[in-house]
Each structure stands twice: as structure tokens, then as C-alpha cells.
Design an enzyme around this catalytic site. Structure first.
Site, PDB file in Angstrom:
ATOM      1  N   LYS A  84       0.837  -1.216   0.000  1.00 62.52           N
ATOM      2  CA  LYS A  84       0.000   0.000   0.000  1.00 62.52           C
ATOM      3  C   LYS A  84       0.862   1.252   0.000  1.00 62.52           C
ATOM      4  CE  LYS A  84      -4.145  -1.788   2.330  1.00 62.52           C
ATOM      5  NZ  LYS A  84      -5.000  -1.642   3.521  1.00 62.52           N
ATOM      6  N   LYS A 106      -7.924 -10.971  -8.482  1.00 58.26           N
ATOM      7  CA  LYS A 106      -9.057 -11.048  -7.583  1.00 58.26           C
ATOM      8  C   LYS A 106     -10.030  -9.912  -7.861  1.00 58.26           C
ATOM      9  CE  LYS A 106      -9.027 -10.672  -2.847  1.00 58.26           C
ATOM     10  NZ  LYS A 106      -8.484 -10.765  -1.476  1.00 58.26           N
ATOM     11  N   LYS A 151     -12.213  -3.843  -5.084  1.00 55.23           N
ATOM     12  CA  LYS A 151     -12.756  -2.490  -5.205  1.00 55.23           C
ATOM     13  C   LYS A 151     -11.838  -1.600  -6.016  1.00 55.23           C
ATOM     14  CE  LYS A 151     -13.329  -2.886  -0.316  1.00 55.23           C
ATOM     15  NZ  LYS A 151     -14.177  -2.825   0.849  1.00 55.23           N
TER      16      LYS A 151
END
Ligand code: TRP
Length: 336
Positions: A115, A198, A201
Site C-alpha cells: 500500500k 481477484k 474495489k
């Protein structure tokens, strides 16, 4: 009082709608687990602010996420369903655990590294760095025996176990050491446009994500346009035919039919037939979830009341653990 094992899990309210991957990968299992466990499910809004959030959107998404949990079958009379920021002990225990975590130890968390790399190291906050420690606190406050999460959360559960063991060794037996309950890979849903990754969002292809709150027409369109291959046979092969395999997985889980019988049913028929049938199966599951969500949102005061009552229940358990921790580390009790 209850002999059922304690279980806890949560999700961040980082989008207005949950998607089919969340529904199949988490909510369906949570719903089943609440029957056999003393389950705590929460909306991780403290975690959500580790990346910038618009305040009004965060509040809205928190309600929306709660409504979707309930609509998907998490029963607030059976499970304790609450908003993390409404139980102050989460932030309080996180502080204590911060002081027990090594800087190097926190630096090894791969999700933080990913991240932070995406944000640039100056943009990444210290809150993002300590995210896994807050998560450890979430789990330890409830003395959870099991934590149902995806494979990507395994390292955070390991950290939780390490911190609990360390605290217990230094200050005396306080925390139960939780076990990860890794949700099945078969429940993993991939992006319809990019079936190597996957469903997420943060996907680049909006057409690849089926949102729970999409209307029936939009969902049908996305399924009909899902990426397949030129082979033409309805056969499950995750490596060679990831798009078709993903459609079969969704069909199998939502329709409750084994993949092998789908392969038989659709033998000699094309992908168009498979997709049309899948549209029906998806709508018969998501249609009622969508309707129930909208009903719940039509009465936000009632929804907030349910969440407050559940936060009270969570707070009873959490504040007892926190009081024990404060005492063990040597904080002076406040006289009443
Ligand atoms: N980090 C989890 C995720 O992104 C969310 C989460 C926060 C969580 N605290 C938790 C999950 C405690 C399980 C237990 O999916």
C-alpha cells in the site's frame, strides 16, 4: 454463558457497495459461521482512515456496509454487528500494543509495503504503518478463538499471535491466542474482465466488478460481457481457462451445484448459454440482498439504533479486556 467458540472478523467501509467477491468470499461464510459461533462482525472505520477519506462519504459507506451485512444474512440478534469507532477500546488497546511492537517487525508487513508503495512513502501515513497493530487489538479485545479471513490477512494474524504471546509472557496470562480460519480458495472470485486478478474495489475495469447494489440490468450486462476464451468448451481449468473457471465457480457457489454437474449440463453448449443461466442465478441471490439493503437504508435512524445496541454489547466484552490490560501494564486506576 455460551459454549460456542468466539469468532471475530471485519471489513473496511471503503466503498459504497460490497461486491460479489466480498459476498461469496466473506459474507456467505460469516452467515454460516454465526450459527456455530459466538460471532462478532464489525465495520473497520478506524482502519479506513489510514488512507484519506471524505468524511460524508465515510459515514455514508459505513451505514451502507452495515446494511449490506444485515441484508446478506448477518443477523444482529445472533451476531454482534458493530462499528469499530463506536467501541473506544479498539483505539486504546492499539496504543498499548504499539509500544510492544518492534519497528522492524511492523516494517515487515507485506500489505503495508504494497500500500505504501502505491501511495509513495511520503503520502503513506503512520496510521497505515500501524494498521496491523490496530487489527491485532480488534481481535485480542474479544478473546477471539478464530478469525475468518482471506489468505492475504495471514501475516496480520501471525503478528496478532506474536503480540498476544509477548504480552502474556511479560505481564501475565491476559489474551487468548487466536487461530486464523483461512477462507477457502474455492470461494475466491476473480475480476470478470481480468480473471487473473481477484475481484477488488480498486480494480481498473469497472465492468469486471459485480457490485451488490448494481441493478439487475447492469449486473446482467457485466456477466454477459465477461472475458472468456476462444476454446468454446465449458470446462473448469483455472490455469488455461481462468474466465470460464471463474464463471463456473460463481455459478457453483450461488446455485449450490457441483462444478462437475455444470460441466455436464453445459457440455456441447456455448458460453452464451452458461452466461444467461448465470445471470438468473446471480439475480436470484443478489436481488433480495439489494432490496433488503434499500429497505434498511430507508430508515437510517432504525439502522443506527441497531448498531448502537450492538456496540453496547461489543463494548461490554472489549472494555473488560481493556481494563485487565490497563491494570496489568501498571496504569493507575481512576477512583470512582
Ligand atoms: N484488514 C482486514 C481486511 O482488510 C480488515 C480487518 C480489520 C480485520 N481488523 C480486522 C479482519 C480484524 C479480521 C479481524 O480485510
Amino acid at each position: 454463558m455460551t459454549a460456542k467458540p468466539r469468532l471475530l472478523s471485519g471489513m473496511q467501509p471503503s466503498a459504497a457497495s460490497l461486491h460479489l467477491g466480498n459476498y461469496i468470499g466473506a459474507l456467505m461464510s460469516w452467515k454460516a459461521l454465526q450459527e456455530t459461533h459466538d460471532a462478532f462482525f464489525f465495520i473497520a472505520d478506524l482502519h479506513a482512515i489510514t488512507v484519506p477519506q471524505d468524511p460524508a462519504t465515510l459515514r455514508e459507506n459505513t451505514r451502507l456496509t452495515a446494511a449490506q451485512y444485515i441484508a446478506a444474512g448477518i443477523d444482529p440478534a445472533k451476531s454482534t454487528l458493530f462499528v469499530q469507532s463506536q467501541v473506544p477500546a479498539h483505539a486504546q488497546l492499539a496504543w498499548v500494543l504499539n509500544t510492544l511492537t518492534g519497528f522492524g517487525e511492523a516494517s515487515r508487513m507485506t500489505q503495508f509495503k504494497d500500500k505504501a508503495a502505491k501511495q509513495g512513502s511520503d503520502a503513506a501515513s503512520v496510521g497505515l504503518f500501524t494498521y496491523p497493530i490496530l487489527q491485532a487489538g480488534d481481535i485480542l479485545l474479544y478473546q477471539a478463538a478464530e478469525v475468518p479471513v482471506g489468505e492475504d490477512q495471514r501475516q496480520h494474524i501471525e503478528l496478532t499471535r506474536d503480540l498476544a504471546t509477548r504480552f502474556n509472557a511479560r505481564f501475565g496470562e491476559t489474551f487468548r491466542i487466536p487461530e486464523p480460519y483461512i477462507l477457502k480458495e474455492t470461494a475466491k472470485i476473480f475480476d470478470l474482465q481480468n480473471p487473473q486478478s481477484k475481484m477488488s474495489k480498486s480494480s481498473e475495469s469497472p465492468a469486471g466488478i459485480v457490485w451488490l447494489l448494481d441493478d439487475a440490468k447492469t449486473t446482467a450486462k457485466k456477466i454477459m460481457r465477461a472475458v472468456t476464451d476462444a476454446d468454446g468448451r465449458v470446462v473448469y481449468d483455472r490455469e488455461a481457462k481462468p474466465g470460464v473457471a471463474n464463471l463456473l465457480t460463481i455459478f457453483s457457489v450461488l446455485g449450490d451445484v457441483p462444478i462437475s454437474s455444470l460441466e455436464e449440463d453445459f457440455a456441447g453448449r456455448g458460453y452464451g448459454d452458461l452466461k444467461k443461466a448465470l445471470v438468473e442465478v446471480v439475480e436470484s441471490t443478489l436481488g433480495p440482498v439489494r432490496e433488503r439493503t434499500l429497505e434498511l437504508l430507508a430508515d437510517p435512524a432504525e439502522l443506527d439504533r441497531i448498531l448502537a445496541a450492538n456496540a453496547d454489547r461489543a463494548n461490554e466484552v472489549a472494555s473488560a479486556t481493556l481494563a485487565d490490560v490497563y491494570d496489568k501494564v501498571g496504569f493507575l486506576p481512576r477512583s470512582s
